[in-house]
Design an enzyme around this catalytic site. Sequence first.
Site, PDB file in Angstrom:
ATOM      1  N   TYR A 159     -18.749   7.450   4.853  1.00 37.82           N
ATOM      2  CA  TYR A 159     -17.908   7.748   3.681  1.00 37.82           C
ATOM      3  C   TYR A 159     -17.102   9.028   3.941  1.00 37.82           C
ATOM      4  O   TYR A 159     -16.010   9.213   3.428  1.00 37.82           O
ATOM      5  CB  TYR A 159     -18.762   7.861   2.414  1.00 37.82           C
ATOM      6  N   LYS A 166     -14.470  12.902  -3.610  1.00 33.42           N
ATOM      7  CA  LYS A 166     -15.201  12.550  -4.843  1.00 33.42           C
ATOM      8  C   LYS A 166     -15.873  13.780  -5.453  1.00 33.42           C
ATOM      9  O   LYS A 166     -15.973  13.894  -6.687  1.00 33.42           O
ATOM     10  CB  LYS A 166     -16.234  11.447  -4.581  1.00 33.42           C
TER      11      LYS A 166
HETATM   12  P1  NAD Z   1      -9.798  -1.618  -5.557  1.00 34.40           P
HETATM   13  O1  NAD Z   1      -9.234  -1.688  -4.178  1.00 34.40           O
HETATM   14  O2  NAD Z   1      -9.822  -2.851  -6.332  1.00 34.40           O
HETATM   15  O3  NAD Z   1      -9.082  -0.464  -6.388  1.00 34.40           O
HETATM   16  C1  NAD Z   1      -8.565   0.696  -5.780  1.00 34.40           C
HETATM   17  C2  NAD Z   1      -7.231   0.934  -6.457  1.00 34.40           C
HETATM   18  O4  NAD Z   1      -6.636   2.129  -5.978  1.00 34.40           O
HETATM   19  C3  NAD Z   1      -6.228  -0.198  -6.200  1.00 34.40           C
HETATM   20  O5  NAD Z   1      -5.784  -0.726  -7.421  1.00 34.40           O
HETATM   21  C4  NAD Z   1      -5.101   0.475  -5.462  1.00 34.40           C
HETATM   22  O6  NAD Z   1      -3.838  -0.063  -5.805  1.00 34.40           O
HETATM   23  C5  NAD Z   1      -5.256   1.891  -5.991  1.00 34.40           C
HETATM   24  N1  NAD Z   1      -4.549   2.874  -5.157  1.00 34.40           N
HETATM   25  C6  NAD Z   1      -4.814   3.271  -3.892  1.00 34.40           C
HETATM   26  N2  NAD Z   1      -3.877   4.138  -3.476  1.00 34.40           N
HETATM   27  C7  NAD Z   1      -3.008   4.295  -4.520  1.00 34.40           C
HETATM   28  C8  NAD Z   1      -1.815   5.052  -4.708  1.00 34.40           C
HETATM   29  N3  NAD Z   1      -1.305   5.824  -3.741  1.00 34.40           N
HETATM   30  N4  NAD Z   1      -1.185   4.970  -5.920  1.00 34.40           N
HETATM   31  C9  NAD Z   1      -1.669   4.180  -6.890  1.00 34.40           C
HETATM   32  N5  NAD Z   1      -2.792   3.441  -6.777  1.00 34.40           N
HETATM   33  C10 NAD Z   1      -3.442   3.503  -5.586  1.00 34.40           C
HETATM   34  O7  NAD Z   1     -11.278  -1.026  -5.371  1.00 34.40           O
HETATM   35  P2  NAD Z   1     -12.343  -0.493  -6.438  1.00 34.40           P
HETATM   36  O8  NAD Z   1     -13.634  -0.573  -5.729  1.00 34.40           O
HETATM   37  O9  NAD Z   1     -12.141  -1.185  -7.716  1.00 34.40           O
HETATM   38  O10 NAD Z   1     -11.965   1.054  -6.561  1.00 34.40           O
HETATM   39  C11 NAD Z   1     -11.681   1.692  -7.800  1.00 34.40           C
HETATM   40  C12 NAD Z   1     -12.359   3.045  -7.871  1.00 34.40           C
HETATM   41  O11 NAD Z   1     -13.768   2.859  -7.893  1.00 34.40           O
HETATM   42  C13 NAD Z   1     -12.078   3.967  -6.697  1.00 34.40           C
HETATM   43  O12 NAD Z   1     -11.941   5.297  -7.162  1.00 34.40           O
HETATM   44  C14 NAD Z   1     -13.342   3.855  -5.870  1.00 34.40           C
HETATM   45  O13 NAD Z   1     -13.545   4.999  -5.079  1.00 34.40           O
HETATM   46  C15 NAD Z   1     -14.352   3.744  -6.973  1.00 34.40           C
HETATM   47  N6  NAD Z   1     -15.676   3.234  -6.588  1.00 34.40           N
HETATM   48  C16 NAD Z   1     -15.783   2.046  -5.915  1.00 34.40           C
HETATM   49  C17 NAD Z   1     -17.050   1.586  -5.560  1.00 34.40           C
HETATM   50  C18 NAD Z   1     -17.221   0.302  -4.787  1.00 34.40           C
HETATM   51  O14 NAD Z   1     -18.260   0.107  -4.169  1.00 34.40           O
HETATM   52  N7  NAD Z   1     -16.252  -0.623  -4.807  1.00 34.40           N
HETATM   53  C19 NAD Z   1     -18.194   2.328  -5.913  1.00 34.40           C
HETATM   54  C20 NAD Z   1     -18.040   3.526  -6.614  1.00 34.40           C
HETATM   55  C21 NAD Z   1     -16.758   3.966  -6.941  1.00 34.40           C
HETATM   56  O1  0WE Z   2     -14.803   4.565  -2.911  1.00 37.89           O
HETATM   57  C1  0WE Z   2     -15.043   3.585  -2.236  1.00 37.89           C
HETATM   58  C2  0WE Z   2     -13.984   3.008  -1.342  1.00 37.89           C
HETATM   59  C3  0WE Z   2     -12.921   4.004  -1.051  1.00 37.89           C
HETATM   60  C4  0WE Z   2     -11.885   3.629  -0.035  1.00 37.89           C
HETATM   61  C5  0WE Z   2     -11.816   2.410   0.641  1.00 37.89           C
HETATM   62  C6  0WE Z   2     -10.791   2.178   1.565  1.00 37.89           C
HETATM   63  C7  0WE Z   2     -10.689   0.910   2.359  1.00 37.89           C
HETATM   64  C8  0WE Z   2      -9.276   0.641   2.814  1.00 37.89           C
HETATM   65  C9  0WE Z   2     -10.959   4.581   0.264  1.00 37.89           C
HETATM   66  N1  0WE Z   2      -9.967   4.388   1.164  1.00 37.89           N
HETATM   67  C10 0WE Z   2      -9.876   3.212   1.806  1.00 37.89           C
HETATM   68  N2  0WE Z   2      -8.870   3.055   2.720  1.00 37.89           N
HETATM   69  C11 0WE Z   2      -8.572   1.868   3.286  1.00 37.89           C
HETATM   70  O2  0WE Z   2      -7.669   1.780   4.162  1.00 37.89           O
HETATM   71  N3  0WE Z   2     -16.304   3.045  -2.283  1.00 37.89           N
HETATM   72  C12 0WE Z   2     -17.320   3.730  -3.038  1.00 37.89           C
HETATM   73  C13 0WE Z   2     -16.697   1.844  -1.532  1.00 37.89           C
HETATM   74  C14 0WE Z   2     -17.268   2.303  -0.236  1.00 37.89           C
HETATM   75  O3  0WE Z   2     -16.460   2.632   0.783  1.00 37.89           O
HETATM   76  C15 0WE Z   2     -17.263   3.079   1.824  1.00 37.89           C
HETATM   77  C16 0WE Z   2     -18.604   3.029   1.417  1.00 37.89           C
HETATM   78  C17 0WE Z   2     -18.605   2.545   0.084  1.00 37.89           C
HETATM   79  C18 0WE Z   2     -19.796   2.322  -0.787  1.00 37.89           C
HETATM   80  C19 0WE Z   2     -16.915   3.551   3.085  1.00 37.89           C
HETATM   81  C20 0WE Z   2     -17.921   3.950   3.960  1.00 37.89           C
HETATM   82  C21 0WE Z   2     -19.251   3.907   3.549  1.00 37.89           C
HETATM   83  C22 0WE Z   2     -19.605   3.457   2.285  1.00 37.89           C
END
Ligand code: NAD
Ligand code: 0WE
Length: 264
Positions: A159, A166
């Site tokens: 991560y 974060k």
């Molecule tokens: P997702 O890919 O569906 O959503 C990520 C969003 O970020 C997308 O809608 C993308 O368009 C937007 N984004 C990225 N760069 C951008 C930019 N420059 N301008 C505007 N929008 C931008 O994935 P998700 O998992 O729904 O992620 C949403 C949030 O939840 C993130 O902050 C992520 O870190 C957090 N999160 C995700 C997880 C997981 O496991 N999926 C766990 C905890 C927290």
């Molecule tokens: O917040 C996240 C994902 C964040 C994320 C994911 C991507 C994939 C595509 C940020 N930047 C990018 N850039 C890209 O090009 N999570 C909490 C999901 C997540 O992502 C990981 C995790 C977990 C959980 C990455 C490494 C290890 C664990």
Amino acid sequence: MGFMAGKKALIVGVASDRSIASGIAEAFAREGCEIAFTYQNDKLKSRVTKLAERLGQNTDLLYPCDVSSDEEIDAVFANLGKEWDGLDILVHSVGFAPREQLAGGFVESITREGFAISHDISAYSLAALAKAGLPMMQGRNGAILTMTYNAATQVVPNYNVMGLAKASLESCVRFLAADLGPQGIRVNAISAGAVKTLAAAGISGFRKMLSYAEKSAPLRRTVTIDEIGNAAAFLCSDLASGITGETTFVDAGSNIMGMVFDED
Ligand code: NAD
Ligand code: 0WE
């Protein structure tokens, strides 16, 4: 009548039906909230339009917004201000680091540019949206919500710099809450357990992380975007009127575990 009836929300971060922001939109709509959306770029516009249609929302209230652009952020509120006389809720569900930052060792992967981009898109953007949205949110018990992950405080392999971003985001929640509290605006974060969304696609070892959660979380499973959506609806509604500056875990209990034994 739903517990968000009469509320107006802007949701930033829908990229697909699997997005956490889509689960949040679903719960908000069910509870009677009116929703406007932004989309990052034209590629994602049709997906956001379909979601707005499915949830019975006004498809005129969709605005392009790359959060790295101050002009696009300002334009969202200038345009929304022509349609709505105010805004009750702002949801920020955006996170990004260049892909190569999320693989390998921390020291090996981190770069000045990777640090700057991840903090700009994942942390500063919350403050930027709050700042630009503030005039529309004044005088109406507003709520701001963002999405974080436990790697802000506990090391998770790969991560890397996103953990730092974060941590900054969670601190931003507290500074915003202290600053905007006197104006009646609450600011909170949900720390979600791992969910398979676009942002998780292609992360090496992500499947392993999900199966680890299924074995180790107190509830012995991962969480759904519906469960995150329900917690988000609560935190952004008047039911949570006494809660601000908090990071609430929606992770099937994973974060409480200090050590886990193999069950088989
Ligand atoms: P997702 O890919 O569906 O959503 C990520 C969003 O970020 C997308 O809608 C993308 O368009 C937007 N984004 C990225 N760069 C951008 C930019 N420059 N301008 C505007 N929008 C931008 O994935 P998700 O998992 O729904 O992620 C949403 C949030 O939840 C993130 O902050 C992520 O870190 C957090 N999160 C995700 C997880 C997981 O496991 N999926 C766990 C905890 C927290
Ligand atoms: O917040 C996240 C994902 C964040 C994320 C994911 C991507 C994939 C595509 C940020 N930047 C990018 N850039 C890209 O090009 N999570 C909490 C999901 C997540 O992502 C990981 C995790 C977990 C959980 C990455 C490494 C290890 C664990």
